[in-house]
Each structure stands twice: as structure tokens, then as C-alpha cells.
Write an enzyme that holds these catalytic residues in place. Structure first.
Site, short mmCIF file in Angstrom:
data_model
loop_
_atom_site.label_atom_id
_atom_site.label_comp_id
_atom_site.label_asym_id
_atom_site.label_seq_id
_atom_site.Cartn_x
_atom_site.Cartn_y
_atom_site.Cartn_z
NE ARG A 128 -2.04 1.86 3.33
CZ ARG A 128 -1.96 1.29 4.73
NH1 ARG A 128 -2.52 0.31 4.94
NH2 ARG A 128 -1.32 2.05 5.49
CG ASN A 152 2.26 0.98 4.69
OD1 ASN A 152 2.92 1.25 5.62
ND2 ASN A 152 1.70 1.95 3.94
CB SER A 158 -4.16 -2.77 8.13
OG SER A 158 -3.78 -1.32 8.10
CD GLU A 210 6.83 0.79 8.56
OE1 GLU A 210 5.66 1.38 8.52
OE2 GLU A 210 7.77 0.91 7.93
NE ARG A 265 -4.74 5.43 6.26
CZ ARG A 265 -3.49 5.08 6.33
NH1 ARG A 265 -3.15 4.45 7.53
NH2 ARG A 265 -2.52 5.37 5.31
#
Length: 527
Positions: free
Chosen positions: A179, A197, A202, A418, A501
Site C-alpha cells: 500500500r 508499506n 491493513s 511502522e 483515512r
């Protein structure tokens, strides 16, 4: 994992038309915050309210908002947009116990179509880049050689990597579920990458659901709001990640083998993971077992032919949803488990080399002049990647460090960590740089400096714990990528959905699981 380069807002705009004036919303749905903060926010919103709104119109608007919030909460429960409740100690270990809806934005975030297209086009290029860099063990070891002297976690990862290099361990089948996270910088009007990532990317499960939630709400209330649900892009992240895992399982070519999902001992976000488990079972007939690193160490072994066996079952694919942070390794048992899996012939997602490519130091190294050319041949692809790079510097750059001390609000100091909650900003950044300069040791290598990104802030209705409240927010777009290769054959290289997000603009961190942000989707605009 969650990214967290956060910023400051210069311009405030209304994100989307709300179904009611802000004062009515504020009085009807109080945010889960201290009373003083609620009152201050309500007063601020009242001061901003447009004059001349009839009381009857306010009441209708408040009623519509209440209806939307209730419908959204019911939708979350019915469709599995849920997480474990922090207030219930069993919610992270016992499925079905202590469920609450995942925190979400009531309406999607505006996002320009041109930047959406740019972000999607970057995904397969980044996938290929990760694979190429992962094959250059000497580059990874050299680039991280100083970091490992001051960061024990990176040192342990490099130690495993070095052992694999020593035995010339080849990963013929390589699977990446990545991601890449971006923000829109209002200063330069550009899409800038925050981080890439490569382990435990996630929210493919719950992120996909938020897009459907917003589409449902706009189908019902779009005419009132003046919004078109067709402008919310489809998000197939969960099914596409499951497809990549399923195809990797097929390449392993053992019908009785399982997928091993490595998880944390307590995981309130388990339902995001269970969406992948369900898709894998329903679409591919593949069984997934969930184990912690400690359980892998206790129950696992590698046979003489390289097969990884956990609790008597052969493992085709190891999918990490843990193992990305030092806290995931509380004892040597967890490190033994990581090494055991790496030594096996199971497909690792990610392998130790893919994991290392995702470190912030490697991100900074790849941003240096002429480094991308070492791994990629296509000049257009290289130009596209460079266009998305924010400024990244090592602390060896005295001029940049001086600038950061003088103007700390223009930079972010990032350690090799992270998950949300690790970056350093403002006065803390200045103090840390001065401290590191005085020490003049290897500790400088534990951090990188990054250009701070300044997205626009928007007034957004947020829903958490059944309460709707409005606040100034900024958003971060994550683009998922799936990559599967067997020796010379690329089987998959796709952009695989997205994660939006949104968080209160005063927060410096961005993790949903860490409690800083809410899940969101996007509404494409022509601006």
C-alpha cells in the site's frame, strides 16, 4: 500498519454539502470528547453558520442527519464494518465478542480525478520497483548498514536477511501486497508519497466496505445532498488481495497446503482480516489458519525438503499481519519463528527482503539522484515515481538539518518504525535534532527528515461509537498493489483498490487501528 506524515492546513473548505446547518448537527450529535471541547466546537460552528436559516429547515436537516447516522450504523452491523471494542478486554481475542462499528466519515471525501488516476498508475510501477530492489541484497545491506547500528529492530531483520544471502536462498515465487500512501499538497498542488508499506498493509477488507456504505447513503440521500454515488470508485481491495493470495497458493502447487496468517496475540481489527479469509475459502477453497509468532515457534518446523509445517499442516503462503514492529517480538521465540518461516520454501508475503524495501531509509535512498535507474529501465516510469516523491534527506545533510532546526514546521522527523505514533514534529523535532547534533554519533542514522505535506482541511461529519460530530479534517489516500511472480513470469501486477483515512487536522498521527483516524472513501471531482 498506518502511515502518518501529517500536516498543517492553510485553507479550510466545506468538504461536501451537509443535510443540515452545522449548529443543528452540533447540538444533535455531540462528539465523544470532553465537554469543554464540545462546547467550544459548537460555538465555533454556530459562529460560522449562514444567517437566515429557518428553524423548520434546521429541524428537517437535523432529522435527515439523524436518519443517515442511524442507517449507516445499521449498515455497518449488517455488513461487517466492525472492529473490536476497546472497552471489552475479550474483543481482541474472541471472535464475535465486543463488536462496535469501525469509525467512519459519514460522507466521502472530495478527490480530484486527475490525482486519482495518477495514484492508480503508480501502483504497478511501485510493485515492480519493490521486486527489483528486493533482489539486490548488497544494496539493502549497504543502505541500512548505519541504521542497524542504532536501531536494534532493523539490525535483527538484516541479520535474518544476511543469513538468507549466505545460503543463497532464492524466492522463486514472490508475492507482494503493498500500500502506497499519499497526500495532496496544497502548497505545490501535487500528489506526494508519504510511505510505501510492504508488510501488513491493513484495511483491504473494511476499506472496501466503506466505499459501499457511502454508495448506499448517496443512493438514498444523493438528491438531497446534490451528490452522485457513481462518482465513488469501486473498491475491490478485499477480493483482489484474496485473489493474489489464492493465485500464490495455486503456484505453490500443493492442494492440501494452507495459508498461514501471522497475527498479533490481541487483534481488534481481526474482522478486516476475516474478510480475506472468507474470500479465500469461498472463491478458491483455500483454508487459512491464524497463528501468532509465538505459536509458530511452538508448533512449526521445516522439513528436509523445505516445507513449512505448522501443527501438522503444510503451509503454502505465509501472510504477515504482524511482525512489522518491535513490540511484535517480545522474546527470542518470535525471532526464531520469523527465521524459521524465512528458511522454508513457503511463499512469504512479504519475504524478509520485501520487508526491508519498505523501510523509511530505503525510501530515502531511492529518492536520491540516479538510484531508481539502478532498478528500472523505463524512463517514463522513473519520471512518474520521481514526481510523487516528497523531499527526503538523511541527517548527514547538514544544510537540511540546519533548515529543519530553523523552520521545524516544514519537516517531519521519521524513525525506522511502522504504525501510528512514532513521528516527531515542531518543537520536539527541533529539540531532537539539536540533541542528535551534540551527540554526533551513529544515532543520526536512526532517522530521516521528510518534507512536511500541507493538505487542505475540510469540515467533515465523523461517526465514532454511534456519535456524529463535525470537525476540521485532512485525508490520506492509500493505493493497494498486488504483485505475484514465479521466476521469470509475472502472474499479477495490479492496482488493487484503495484506502482513504481521514483524521482531525490537529492530530499528527494517522492510524485508524491506533485510534487517530476514521475510515473514508472518495468522491471523484473534475477540479
Amino acid at each position: 500498519m498506518s502511515s502518518s506524515c501529517v500536516s498543517h492546513h492553510h485553507q479550510v473548505r466545506a468538504r461536501l454539502p451537509l443535510p443540515c446547518p452545522r449548529p443543528a448537527a452540533a447540538s444533535s450529535f455531540a462528539p465523544p470528547a470532553p465537554r469543554r471541547r464540545r462546547a467550544a466546537r459548537a460555538a465555533a460552528m454556530s459562529a460560522e453558520a449562514a444567517p437566515g436559516v429557518a428553524p423548520a429547515e434546521e429541524a428537517r436537516g437535523a432529522a435527515v442527519l439523524a436518519e443517515m447516522v442511524e442507517e449507516a450504523a445499521v449498515w455497518c452491523a449488517v455488513h461487517g464494518l466492525v472492529v473490536g471494542d476497546r472497552a471489552d478486554p475479550r474483543s481482541g481475542t474472541v471472535p464475535g465478542v465486543g463488536l462496535v462499528h469501525a469509525p467512519f466519515s459519514l460522507l466521502p471525501a472530495r478527490f480530484p480525478s486527475s490525482f486519482w488516476k495518477q495514484a492508480c498508475e503508480l501502483a504497478p510501477i511501485f510493485n515492480e520497483l519493490v521486486d527489483r530492489v528486493s533482489l539486490d541484497g548488497e544494496f539493502l545491506q549497504a543502505a541500512l548498514s548505519r541504521t542497524k547500528q542504532v536501531d536494534e529492530f532493523t539490525a535483527r531483520l538484516l541479520e535474518i536477511h544476511e543469513k538468507m544471502m549466505a545460503i543463497n536462498k532464492k524466492e522463486d515465487i514472490r508475492l507482494g501486497l503493498h500500500r502506497s500512501d499519499y497526500m495532496l499538497d496544497s502548497e505545490t498542488n501535487s500528489l506526494l508519497q508519504i510511505e510505501l508499506n510492504t508488510i501488513s498493509s491493513s484495511f483491504p477488507g473494511l476499506g472496501s466496505l466503506v466505499s459501499e456504505l457511502h454508495r448506499t447513503l448517496l443512493n438514498h440521500y444523493g438528491k438531497v445532498l446534490g451528490l452522485d454515488s457513481k462518482r465513488i470508485p469501486r473498491n475491490w481491495a478485499a477480493t483482489q488481495f484474496a485473489e493474489a493470495l489464492g493465485k500464490a497458493w495455486t503456484e505453490y502447487n500443493n492442494d492440501s497446503a494452507v495459508v498461514l496468517m501471522v497475527v498479533q496475540p490481541e487483534e481488534r481489527n481481526m474482522y478486516d482480516q476475516y474478510w480475506l479469509v472468507n474470500h479465500l475459502k469461498e472463491s478458491y477453497g483455500v483454508t487459512t489458519i491464524r497463528k501468532t509468532l509465538a505459536q509458530v515457534e511452538a508448533e512449526g518446523q521445516v522439513l528436509t525438503d523445505g516445507t513449512l509445517v505448522i501443527d501438522g499442516r503444510a503451509v503454502a503462503v505465509v501472510y504477515f499481519r504482524a511482525g512489522y514492529a518491535p513490540t511484535d517480538y517480545p522474546s527470542e521465540a518470535e525471532w526464531r519463528a520469523r527465521l524459521l518461516m524465512e528458511q522454508s520454501s513457503a511463499i512469504k508475503c512479504p519475504s524478509i527482503s520485501y520487508h526491508l524495501v519498505g523501510t523509511k531509509k530505503i525510501q530515502q535512498e531511492l529518492a536520491k539522484p540516479n538510484v531508481l535507474e539502478r532498478f528500472l529501465d523505463n524512463k517514463e516510469d522513473i519520471a512518474k515515481l520521481r514526481k510523487s516523491f516528497a523531499g527526503l534527506w538523511s541527517l548527514d545533510n547538514e544544510e537540511i538539518v540546519k533548515s529543519a532546526i530553523e523552520k521545524p514546521d516544514l519537516f517531519v522527523l521519521k524513525p525506522q518504525r511502522e504504525g501510528g505514533g512514532n513521528n516527531i514534529y515542531g518543537h520536539d523535532l527541533r529539540d531532537m535534532l539539536i540533541k542528535l547534533q551534540k551527540e554526533q554519533g551513529e544515532s543520526l542514522a536512526a532517522y530521516i527528515l521528510m518534507q512536511r505535506i500541507f493538505p487542505k482541511a475540510s469540515l467533515t461529519p465523523l461517526v465514532r461509537g454511534g456519535d456524529c460530530f463535525e470537525d476540521l479534517t485532512i485525508s490520506e489516500l492509500g493505493i493497494y498493489g498486488a504483485y505475484l511472480r514465479n521466476k521469470d513470469k509475472v502472474i499479477l501486477n495490479n492496482q488493487s483498490g484503495y484506502l482513504m483515512r481521514t483524521k482531525v487536522s490537529s492530530s499528527n498521527e494517522g492510524g485508524v487501528a491506533a485510534g487517530f483516524a476514521v475510515l473514508d472513501s472518495i468522491l471523484l471531482t473534475d477540479e
